[in-house]
Design a protein around this motif. Structure first.
Motif, mmCIF file in Angstrom:
data_model
loop_
_atom_site.group_PDB
_atom_site.id
_atom_site.type_symbol
_atom_site.label_atom_id
_atom_site.label_comp_id
_atom_site.label_asym_id
_atom_site.label_seq_id
_atom_site.Cartn_x
_atom_site.Cartn_y
_atom_site.Cartn_z
ATOM 1 N N TYR A 7 10.076 -8.310 -29.166
ATOM 2 C CA TYR A 7 9.328 -7.812 -27.863
ATOM 3 C C TYR A 7 9.769 -6.534 -27.609
ATOM 4 N N GLN A 8 10.925 -6.052 -28.294
ATOM 5 C CA GLN A 8 11.087 -4.525 -28.231
ATOM 6 C C GLN A 8 9.899 -3.669 -28.949
ATOM 7 N N VAL A 9 9.750 -4.068 -29.974
ATOM 8 C CA VAL A 9 8.590 -3.705 -30.757
ATOM 9 C C VAL A 9 7.272 -3.775 -30.020
ATOM 10 N N ARG A 10 6.987 -5.181 -29.655
ATOM 11 C CA ARG A 10 5.787 -5.419 -28.790
ATOM 12 C C ARG A 10 5.903 -4.403 -27.510
ATOM 13 N N GLU A 11 6.835 -4.303 -26.945
ATOM 14 C CA GLU A 11 6.729 -3.311 -25.686
ATOM 15 C C GLU A 11 6.327 -1.709 -25.971
ATOM 16 N N ALA A 12 6.935 -1.218 -27.058
ATOM 17 C CA ALA A 12 6.812 0.169 -27.417
ATOM 18 C C ALA A 12 5.149 0.086 -27.870
ATOM 19 N N LEU A 13 4.676 -0.691 -28.855
ATOM 20 C CA LEU A 13 3.385 -0.494 -29.414
ATOM 21 C C LEU A 13 2.316 -0.979 -28.759
ATOM 22 N N GLU A 14 2.588 -2.037 -27.886
ATOM 23 C CA GLU A 14 1.512 -2.660 -26.947
ATOM 24 C C GLU A 14 1.216 -1.413 -25.636
ATOM 25 N N GLY A 15 2.491 -1.096 -25.389
ATOM 26 C CA GLY A 15 2.381 -0.124 -24.344
ATOM 27 C C GLY A 15 1.568 1.379 -24.653
ATOM 28 N N ALA A 55 -1.018 1.107 -26.879
ATOM 29 C CA ALA A 55 -2.334 0.459 -27.145
ATOM 30 C C ALA A 55 -2.910 0.556 -25.613
ATOM 31 N N ALA A 56 -2.190 0.215 -24.602
ATOM 32 C CA ALA A 56 -2.601 0.299 -23.300
ATOM 33 C C ALA A 56 -3.042 1.479 -22.665
ATOM 34 N N ARG A 57 -1.956 2.671 -23.040
ATOM 35 C CA ARG A 57 -2.331 3.908 -22.892
ATOM 36 C C ARG A 57 -3.515 4.415 -23.483
ATOM 37 N N LEU A 58 -3.675 4.015 -24.771
ATOM 38 C CA LEU A 58 -4.730 4.469 -25.807
ATOM 39 C C LEU A 58 -6.079 4.038 -25.001
ATOM 40 N N ALA A 59 -5.988 2.528 -24.829
ATOM 41 C CA ALA A 59 -7.167 2.118 -24.291
ATOM 42 C C ALA A 59 -7.669 2.624 -22.832
ATOM 43 N N ALA A 60 -6.874 3.204 -22.268
ATOM 44 C CA ALA A 60 -7.056 3.964 -20.979
ATOM 45 C C ALA A 60 -8.180 4.896 -21.167
ATOM 46 N N GLN A 61 -7.469 5.638 -22.370
ATOM 47 C CA GLN A 61 -8.447 7.031 -22.555
ATOM 48 C C GLN A 61 -9.561 6.555 -23.639
ATOM 49 N N ARG A 92 -7.308 -2.974 -14.232
ATOM 50 C CA ARG A 92 -7.280 -1.984 -13.310
ATOM 51 C C ARG A 92 -7.037 -0.494 -13.580
ATOM 52 N N ALA A 93 -5.655 -0.444 -14.093
ATOM 53 C CA ALA A 93 -5.123 0.912 -14.538
ATOM 54 C C ALA A 93 -5.996 1.346 -15.809
ATOM 55 N N ILE A 94 -6.345 0.765 -16.679
ATOM 56 C CA ILE A 94 -7.382 0.885 -17.663
ATOM 57 C C ILE A 94 -8.868 1.412 -17.285
ATOM 58 N N ALA A 95 -9.423 0.718 -16.299
ATOM 59 C CA ALA A 95 -10.739 1.086 -15.812
ATOM 60 C C ALA A 95 -10.614 2.135 -15.052
ATOM 61 N N ASN A 96 -9.322 2.455 -14.304
ATOM 62 C CA ASN A 96 -9.445 3.903 -13.587
ATOM 63 C C ASN A 96 -8.954 4.979 -14.635
ATOM 64 N N ARG A 97 -8.723 4.678 -15.780
ATOM 65 C CA ARG A 97 -8.336 5.733 -16.924
ATOM 66 C C ARG A 97 -7.277 6.409 -16.636
ATOM 67 N N GLU A 113 -0.947 6.633 -18.052
ATOM 68 C CA GLU A 113 0.472 6.579 -17.798
ATOM 69 C C GLU A 113 0.607 5.196 -17.175
ATOM 70 N N LEU A 114 0.003 4.778 -16.321
ATOM 71 C CA LEU A 114 0.120 3.582 -15.413
ATOM 72 C C LEU A 114 0.052 2.423 -16.224
ATOM 73 N N ALA A 115 -1.084 2.413 -16.876
ATOM 74 C CA ALA A 115 -1.573 1.289 -18.146
ATOM 75 C C ALA A 115 -0.359 0.939 -18.975
ATOM 76 N N GLU A 116 0.041 2.054 -19.290
ATOM 77 C CA GLU A 116 1.434 1.963 -20.360
ATOM 78 C C GLU A 116 2.891 1.280 -19.631
ATOM 79 N N MET A 117 2.794 2.081 -18.497
ATOM 80 C CA MET A 117 3.992 1.166 -17.799
ATOM 81 C C MET A 117 3.906 0.064 -17.366
ATOM 82 N N LEU A 118 2.599 -0.322 -17.031
ATOM 83 C CA LEU A 118 2.386 -1.760 -16.313
ATOM 84 C C LEU A 118 2.440 -2.838 -17.807
ATOM 85 N N MET A 119 1.883 -2.241 -18.917
ATOM 86 C CA MET A 119 2.006 -3.201 -20.143
ATOM 87 C C MET A 119 3.491 -3.251 -20.555
#
Length: 223
Positions: free
Chosen positions: A85-93, A95-101, A188-193, A196-202
């Protein structure tokens, strides 16, 4: 690149997909020994086919080999959970940042629709089961990152091990409704582009999930 479109081309593929599913969903218990002979009889394939499937599962971190013991399904442990989960937190965080972009608007809409479809199951608070691949929120966001290195690292590497923890320990109880709400906020954070928020929430979402599963593992060991 989608698990929903994975096609079993060979007998080895078929055995690999079936064995992977049975391990992830706990039909074959965590920590249990894998017998090539028993599996070849059960799946009606040769031992060579089973051996290849087991080798592929070892590369996915679902099976481990030990000297004088042979192949075993991995055990679900607090130490293993923490590292994963340490690895998931970093990598999926990330992924969420990049998905927002980068995630196309239509894919964000589909992700919202997916969550709306799952609402009826979740509102009762019983369980929050998501099938692998396109029907899984986390997988959609990984693909939505559009970073091929990240997709390969997660989906070919730790994705199914993460699912094993989630399916067997994390998809029932009070956590169900809060996990669903967290998914909604991330979309919602991804939809709002708002990358930073998307990564933090993930990252926070994965931390909460880890804490929930750790509590269940502790109770299992105490009982």
């Amino acid at each position: 690149m989608s698990f929903m479109h994975e096609s079993a081309v060979t007998a080895s593929d078929k055995a690999f997909f079936r064995l992977r599913k049975e391990i992830v969903e706990g039909d074959i218990p965590a920590g249990s020994k894998l017998s090539e002979m028993e599996l070849s009889t059960k799946y009606e394939v040769s031992r060579a086919v089973v051996r290849e499937a087991i080798n592929r599962l070892e590369a996915c971190h679902l099976v481990e080999r030990r000297p004088n013991v042979g192949a075993r399904v991995v055990s679900l442990s607090e130490e293993g959970l923490m590292e994963l989960y340490q690895v998931r937190e970093a990598l999926e965080g990330m992924a969420a940042r990049l998905a927002a972009q980068h995630m196309p608007d239509e894919e964000v809409t589909k992700l919202n629709s997916l969550l709306n479809e799952q609402f009826d199951e979740v509102k009762g608070g019983e369980s929050y089961y998501q099938e692998a691949g396109d029907l899984d929120f986390h997988y959609r966001i990984i693909v939505g990152s559009q970073n091929q290195q990240l997709i390969a690292m997660l989906s070919n590497g730790i994705y199914h091990l993460a699912r094993m923890y989630r399916v067997q320990l994390g998809m029932a109880g009070p956590r169900v409704t809060t996990a669903y709400d967290e998914h909604k906020h991330i979309v919602r954070a991804i939809a709002n582009r708002d990358a930073e928020l998307a990564e933090m929430l993930m990252r926070r979402h994965i931390q909460y999930s880890k804490n929930n599963i750790a509590t269940k593992l502790t109770k299992q060991h105490q009982s």
